[in-house]
Design an enzyme around this catalytic site. Structure first.
Site, PDB file in Angstrom:
ATOM      1  N   GLU A   1      -2.476 -12.233  40.472  1.00  6.46           N
ATOM      2  CA  GLU A   1      -3.855 -11.992  40.916  1.00  6.46           C
ATOM      3  C   GLU A   1      -4.066 -10.549  41.367  1.00  6.46           C
ATOM      4  O   GLU A   1      -5.115  -9.952  41.132  1.00  6.46           O
ATOM      5  CB  GLU A   1      -4.224 -12.961  42.052  1.00  6.46           C
ATOM      6  CG  GLU A   1      -4.029 -14.428  41.721  1.00  6.46           C
ATOM      7  CD  GLU A   1      -4.684 -14.845  40.416  1.00  6.46           C
ATOM      8  OE1 GLU A   1      -5.793 -14.394  40.125  1.00  6.46           O
ATOM      9  OE2 GLU A   1      -4.067 -15.635  39.667  1.00  6.46           O
TER      10      GLU A   1
ATOM     11  N   GLU B   1     -14.187 -20.441  35.350  1.00  6.19           N
ATOM     12  CA  GLU B   1     -13.363 -19.610  34.472  1.00  6.19           C
ATOM     13  C   GLU B   1     -13.126 -20.294  33.121  1.00  6.19           C
ATOM     14  O   GLU B   1     -13.105 -19.650  32.077  1.00  6.19           O
ATOM     15  CB  GLU B   1     -12.038 -19.270  35.140  1.00  6.19           C
ATOM     16  CG  GLU B   1     -11.237 -18.345  34.276  1.00  6.19           C
ATOM     17  CD  GLU B   1     -10.452 -17.317  35.030  1.00  6.19           C
ATOM     18  OE1 GLU B   1     -10.754 -17.086  36.211  1.00  6.19           O
ATOM     19  OE2 GLU B   1      -9.545 -16.757  34.421  1.00  6.19           O
TER      20      GLU B   1
ATOM     21  N   ASP C   1      -4.179 -16.073  26.867  1.00  6.60           N
ATOM     22  CA  ASP C   1      -4.504 -16.201  28.294  1.00  6.60           C
ATOM     23  C   ASP C   1      -5.005 -17.600  28.632  1.00  6.60           C
ATOM     24  O   ASP C   1      -4.797 -18.092  29.732  1.00  6.60           O
ATOM     25  CB  ASP C   1      -5.533 -15.145  28.719  1.00  6.60           C
ATOM     26  CG  ASP C   1      -5.341 -14.749  30.172  1.00  6.60           C
ATOM     27  OD1 ASP C   1      -4.179 -14.472  30.550  1.00  6.60           O
ATOM     28  OD2 ASP C   1      -6.311 -14.747  30.936  1.00  6.60           O
TER      29      ASP C   1
ATOM     30  N   GLU D   1       3.699  -9.336  33.072  1.00  7.05           N
ATOM     31  CA  GLU D   1       2.297  -8.901  32.929  1.00  7.05           C
ATOM     32  C   GLU D   1       2.221  -7.728  31.942  1.00  7.05           C
ATOM     33  O   GLU D   1       1.322  -7.662  31.109  1.00  7.05           O
ATOM     34  CB  GLU D   1       1.691  -8.488  34.277  1.00  7.05           C
ATOM     35  CG  GLU D   1       1.477  -9.617  35.278  1.00  7.05           C
ATOM     36  CD  GLU D   1       0.335 -10.566  34.919  1.00  7.05           C
ATOM     37  OE1 GLU D   1      -0.358 -10.342  33.906  1.00  7.05           O
ATOM     38  OE2 GLU D   1       0.161 -11.554  35.637  1.00  7.05           O
TER      39      GLU D   1
HETATM   40  C1  LIG Z   1      -1.452 -13.016  31.975  1.00  6.07           C
HETATM   41  C2  LIG Z   1      -2.411 -13.081  33.103  1.00  6.07           C
HETATM   42  N1  LIG Z   1      -1.993 -12.709  34.331  1.00  6.07           N
HETATM   43  C3  LIG Z   1      -2.831 -12.770  35.365  1.00  6.07           C
HETATM   44  C4  LIG Z   1      -4.111 -13.209  35.187  1.00  6.07           C
HETATM   45  C5  LIG Z   1      -5.009 -13.212  36.355  1.00  6.07           C
HETATM   46  N2  LIG Z   1      -5.657 -14.418  36.668  1.00  6.07           N
HETATM   47  C6  LIG Z   1      -5.303 -15.622  36.232  1.00  6.07           C
HETATM   48  S1  LIG Z   1      -6.324 -16.803  36.824  1.00  6.07           S
HETATM   49  C7  LIG Z   1      -7.236 -15.717  37.667  1.00  6.07           C
HETATM   50  C8  LIG Z   1      -8.354 -16.178  38.487  1.00  6.07           C
HETATM   51  C9  LIG Z   1      -9.619 -15.515  38.363  1.00  6.07           C
HETATM   52  O1  LIG Z   1      -9.826 -14.911  37.149  1.00  6.07           O
HETATM   53  C10 LIG Z   1      -6.743 -14.440  37.487  1.00  6.07           C
HETATM   54  C11 LIG Z   1      -7.286 -13.239  38.120  1.00  6.07           C
HETATM   55  C12 LIG Z   1      -4.531 -13.593  33.898  1.00  6.07           C
HETATM   56  N3  LIG Z   1      -5.771 -14.060  33.634  1.00  6.07           N
HETATM   57  N4  LIG Z   1      -3.657 -13.519  32.882  1.00  6.07           N
END
Ligand SMILES: Cc1ncc(C[n+]2csc(CCO)c2C)c(N)n1
Length: 235
Positions: free
Chosen positions: A154, A100, A62, A224
């Site tokens: 998101e 983050e 991630d 996803e």
């Molecule tokens: C594979 C994958 N897909 C979606 C996200 C979701 N996401 C990415 S950045 C972010 C912003 C706030 O946490 C969010 C929700 C993830 N982390 N990993």
């Protein structure tokens, strides 16, 4: 392989007059939406039933994913039509690259993952597909196509985050914070804004462009599921 949506947005609206463009995008994903938002990996976070090894695999992948996501948002800031949209997206980008990023660094430290490992980690095949889709859609594609990919990423996380947030928090801070990050009001507001933006931009596209946007959303949703599958499979 992406499947063609069963109904066009116009036909979907005839059946459900109140349907939003973003609702239609979800309906085009078929079973993938539930497969992503209800994945066993997401339930294990809130149930405090996450094997360390699976979470380490997930965090390493991630971290490389969100690095490419940050680049994607940069492209979207450039393509956004209004100052308000640029402002929303750049505020989110600032969050992603500060708070983050800090979450990942603290979590790696707690799970004994050395910096040399997570900085040099090669992307697995699913993350490589993700990066290609994100960077191509936002860099070479239209604002609408890139936005559809971001919205899917998101919104999937908000959906499981809100559900898991109803349970008592797990003991490990990295699990508890990962839930909170995806359930807090600010994140809900951002996803609501992404939906409104997608509704507005998507409704004024031609039917062919709408299909293209739906395919991006669908592909993103499928990835996803594969992303969770890949880190969960070995558990
Ligand atoms: C594979 C994958 N897909 C979606 C996200 C979701 N996401 C990415 S950045 C972010 C912003 C706030 O946490 C969010 C929700 C993830 N982390 N990993």
């Amino acid at each position: 392989m992406a499947l063609a949506p069963t109904l066009t947005f116009q036909d979907h609206r005839l059946q459900t007059p109140s349907a939003r463009f973003s609702d239609w995008l979800v309906s085009c994903t078929g079973s993938s939406w539930a497969a992503a938002t209800e994945h066993a990996f997401t339930r294990a976070i809130g149930d405090d039933a996450m094997p360390d090894a699976a979470y380490v695999r997930y965090l390493i992948e991630d971290y490389t994913f969100i690095t490419d996501l940050a680049s994607t948002i940069g492209y979207l800031v450039a393509k956004a039509p209004t100052m308000r949209s640029k402002s929303r997206l750049s505020a989110f980008l600032a969050l992603l690259t500060s708070e983050e990023n800090n979450y990942f660094e603290r979590s790696f430290a707690a799970l004994d993952v050395p910096e040399t490992v997570y900085r040099a980690a090669a992307q697995g095949p699913v993350t490589r597909e993700f990066s290609r889709l994100l960077l191509e859609s936002s860099g070479k594609g239209t604002y609408a196509e890139g936005l559809a990919c971001l919205l899917c990423a998101e919104w999937v996380y908000l959906t499981w985050g809100l559900r898991e947030a109803k349970k008592p928090r797990p003991k490990a801070f990295y699990l508890a914070e990962w839930i909170d990050l995806h359930a807090v009001q600010g994140f809900q507001d951002f996803v609501n804004w992404l939906r409104e933006e997608m509704d507005e931009v998507g409704s004024s596209l031609t039917e062919a462009q709408q299909q293209q946007v739906a395919q991006h959303f669908q592909e993103m949703c499928r990835l996803e599921v594969s992303f969770f599958d890949a880190v969960w499979a070995a558990s």
